[in-house]
Design a protein around this motif. Structure first.
Motif, mmCIF file in Angstrom:
data_model
loop_
_atom_site.group_PDB
_atom_site.id
_atom_site.type_symbol
_atom_site.label_atom_id
_atom_site.label_comp_id
_atom_site.label_asym_id
_atom_site.label_seq_id
_atom_site.Cartn_x
_atom_site.Cartn_y
_atom_site.Cartn_z
ATOM 1 N N ARG A 49 0.845 -1.182 0.000
ATOM 2 C CA ARG A 49 0.000 0.000 0.000
ATOM 3 C C ARG A 49 0.885 1.237 0.000
ATOM 4 N N ARG A 80 -1.278 -0.752 -10.408
ATOM 5 C CA ARG A 80 -2.075 -0.195 -9.302
ATOM 6 C C ARG A 80 -3.391 -0.949 -9.265
ATOM 7 N N THR A 81 -3.747 -1.434 -8.079
ATOM 8 C CA THR A 81 -5.010 -2.147 -7.914
ATOM 9 C C THR A 81 -5.870 -1.418 -6.888
ATOM 10 N N TYR A 82 -7.062 -1.029 -7.328
ATOM 11 C CA TYR A 82 -8.015 -0.340 -6.458
ATOM 12 C C TYR A 82 -9.032 -1.356 -5.962
ATOM 13 N N HIS A 83 -9.203 -1.400 -4.642
ATOM 14 C CA HIS A 83 -10.190 -2.299 -4.029
ATOM 15 C C HIS A 83 -11.347 -1.442 -3.511
ATOM 16 N N PRO A 84 -12.529 -1.533 -4.144
ATOM 17 C CA PRO A 84 -13.665 -0.684 -3.744
ATOM 18 C C PRO A 84 -14.353 -1.198 -2.478
ATOM 19 N N PRO A 88 -11.696 2.618 1.048
ATOM 20 C CA PRO A 88 -11.059 2.117 -0.164
ATOM 21 C C PRO A 88 -9.587 1.767 0.092
ATOM 22 N N ARG A 89 -9.118 0.770 -0.639
ATOM 23 C CA ARG A 89 -7.739 0.317 -0.479
ATOM 24 C C ARG A 89 -7.087 0.272 -1.857
ATOM 25 N N VAL A 90 -5.854 0.797 -1.923
ATOM 26 C CA VAL A 90 -5.083 0.781 -3.168
ATOM 27 C C VAL A 90 -3.762 0.096 -2.889
ATOM 28 N N TYR A 92 -0.005 -1.379 -4.771
ATOM 29 C CA TYR A 92 0.914 -1.265 -5.899
ATOM 30 C C TYR A 92 1.807 -2.497 -5.922
#
Length: 132
Positions: A49, A80-84, A88-90, A92
């Motif tokens: 993160r 980059r991965t976005y977790h809705p 929210p969590r991103v 790398y």
């Protein structure tokens, strides 16, 4: 001085200096400030993160880390991965393209281990020369 294929490749005399070395674009991408520590951290520690990267890379500001991560994502070296979720969590992680730089970094680490003391000695000798 560009040393890639030094023995066989010579640019035409009319080549612009910026284009004379075929590795110059790679150096611009991979060795711009903060890129190497970011890639090294993602390669060594895996998916992280933003805050984890920020803690591992001393003295980088959040603004600069954000800019570098965006550029590395644009260049295809970082994913980059976005977790809705709430919150929210991103995360790398280094991409396959980024991982392909591992042998280059390994060679540079080997060179550093073998030669940085010689560079330091050369600097010391240069600085100690009263003629300079």
């Amino acid at each position: 001085m560009c040393m890639a294929r030094e023995a066989t490749w010579r640019p035409p005399s009319e080549t612009e200096p910026a284009l004379a070395c075929p590795i110059a674009p790679v150096v611009d991408i991979v060795f711009s400030r903060w890129t190497t520590p970011i890639l090294w951290s993602l390669h060594t520690y895996g998916r992280q993160r933003f805050v984890e990267l920020e803690r591992r890379i001393a003295r980088i500001t959040p603004k600069v880390l954000t800019q570098r991560l965006r550029q590395l994502e644009r260049d295809g070296l970082v994913v980059r991965t976005y977790h809705p979720e709430v919150p929210p969590r991103v995360e790398y992680e280094i991409s396959e393209l980024g991982r392909s730089l591992a042998p280059l970094f390994a060679h540079l680490a080997e060179w550093a281990a073998d030669n940085l003391d010689k560079v330091e000695q050369a600097r010391h000798d240069y600085d100690a020369d009263p003629i300079r």
